[in-house]
Design an enzyme around this catalytic site. Sequence first.
Site, PDB file in Angstrom:
ATOM      1  N   HIS A  43       0.851  -1.198   0.000  1.00  0.00           N
ATOM      2  CA  HIS A  43       0.000   0.000   0.000  1.00  0.00           C
ATOM      3  C   HIS A  43       0.876   1.233   0.000  1.00  0.00           C
ATOM      4  CE1 HIS A  43       0.733  -0.599   4.307  1.00  0.00           C
ATOM      5  NE2 HIS A  43       0.224   0.587   4.587  1.00  0.00           N
ATOM      6  N   HIS A  45       1.414   3.921   1.920  1.00  0.00           N
ATOM      7  CA  HIS A  45       1.953   4.682   3.056  1.00  0.00           C
ATOM      8  C   HIS A  45       3.474   4.777   3.004  1.00  0.00           C
ATOM      9  CE1 HIS A  45      -1.878   4.039   5.700  1.00  0.00           C
ATOM     10  NE2 HIS A  45      -1.987   5.074   4.887  1.00  0.00           N
ATOM     11  N   ASP A  83       5.718   4.612   5.195  1.00  0.00           N
ATOM     12  CA  ASP A  83       6.522   3.624   5.918  1.00  0.00           C
ATOM     13  C   ASP A  83       6.506   2.251   5.228  1.00  0.00           C
ATOM     14  OD1 ASP A  83       3.760   3.431   6.802  1.00  0.00           O
ATOM     15  OD2 ASP A  83       4.463   2.096   8.380  1.00  0.00           O
ATOM     16  N   HIS A  84       5.994   2.230   4.001  1.00  0.00           N
ATOM     17  CA  HIS A  84       6.048   0.989   3.204  1.00  0.00           C
ATOM     18  C   HIS A  84       6.696   1.208   1.846  1.00  0.00           C
ATOM     19  CE1 HIS A  84       3.532  -1.395   6.022  1.00  0.00           C
ATOM     20  NE2 HIS A  84       3.307  -0.157   6.440  1.00  0.00           N
ATOM     21  N   HIS A 122      -7.469  -0.622   5.576  1.00  0.00           N
ATOM     22  CA  HIS A 122      -6.400   0.268   6.058  1.00  0.00           C
ATOM     23  C   HIS A 122      -6.163   1.381   5.034  1.00  0.00           C
ATOM     24  CE1 HIS A 122      -2.715   1.329   8.204  1.00  0.00           C
ATOM     25  NE2 HIS A 122      -2.034   1.223   7.088  1.00  0.00           N
ATOM     26  N   ASP A 145      -0.275  -3.876   6.254  1.00  0.00           N
ATOM     27  CA  ASP A 145      -0.950  -3.424   7.466  1.00  0.00           C
ATOM     28  C   ASP A 145      -2.410  -3.885   7.522  1.00  0.00           C
ATOM     29  OD1 ASP A 145       1.438  -2.233   8.061  1.00  0.00           O
ATOM     30  OD2 ASP A 145       0.752  -0.167   7.796  1.00  0.00           O
ATOM     31  N   HIS A 165       4.482  -4.613  10.697  1.00  0.00           N
ATOM     32  CA  HIS A 165       4.964  -3.972  11.931  1.00  0.00           C
ATOM     33  C   HIS A 165       5.138  -4.973  13.071  1.00  0.00           C
ATOM     34  CE1 HIS A 165       4.356   0.296  10.730  1.00  0.00           C
ATOM     35  NE2 HIS A 165       3.436  -0.223   9.944  1.00  0.00           N
TER      36      HIS A 165
HETATM   37 FE    FE Z   1       2.593   0.749   8.195  1.00  0.00          FE
HETATM   38 ZN    ZN Z   2       0.091   1.616   6.554  1.00  0.00          ZN
END
Ligand code: FE
Ligand code: ZN
Length: 256
Positions: free
Chosen positions: A57, A59, A61-62, A115, A134, A172
């Site tokens: 996805h 985001h 942090d990915h 998400h 996530d 995570h």
């Molecule tokens: Fe994440």
């Molecule tokens: Zn995420």
Amino acid sequence: MPPFEIIVVPALSDNYIYIAHDSSNKTTLVVDPSEAKPVVDVLNARGWTITHILNTHHHGDHIGGNQELLEKYNPILIGPLSEESRIPNMHQMIKEGDTIDIGGHEGLVFETPGHTNGHIAVWFEDSDALFCGDTLFALGCGRVFEGTMEQMWTSLKKLRSLPSSTKIFCGHEYTLSNAKFAQSIDPQNEALQQQIKKFESMRADGIPTIPTLLKDELNTNPFLRADDISFAKTLNLEANDPVAIFAETRSRKDNF
Ligand code: FE
Ligand code: ZN
């Protein structure tokens, strides 16, 4: 063809990046590189180069390491078709039911909205591995940011139907905080107590709790149990439908 060798790479504060490697044909897939440096360090130590990147996805942090890794290794960047406008420079856009070929390893694509709207998960049957970003976590699930509670529940049911031997590679290390919540709403669950003990000792030893096994999540993860009557009774919600029970569980976690 041997299964992927999968390396768990901690990144940022609590993210995991996965490096799936096949030494027989030098295929290396990197999943959700939040940053480049820890990936590059592993590759340098092992003499590997990246052939593919998969994003679950959009985001940061990915996908935060995508650009640097693209420039350095020129891999094929694969991600969700429905996040085409939100993930720059994708080469291959994938959707529900697609199969992707990663050096001869076939990955089956699931759309798992909730998400984010376009979130996907990919299952490699030959490696018993699910990369689910996530959506599903050990003892938890992702926050429902973009989709509806009903979508998220449907997404989790899809993942739940995979073989129980499936290893869950999620985005995570949230396991111990998820455990506190699960324990608080499901205090009589003995399987859950066992899992929490195991996870606590792993974390005390500095070991990632991921991958977790689907078969262990099925009877301990509250977010997979919204249609389990014994779980509904525990919450005094047995008159409600699974979507409502899932939504109530998710909102209690959000406020925990
Ligand atoms: Fe994440
Ligand atoms: Zn995420």
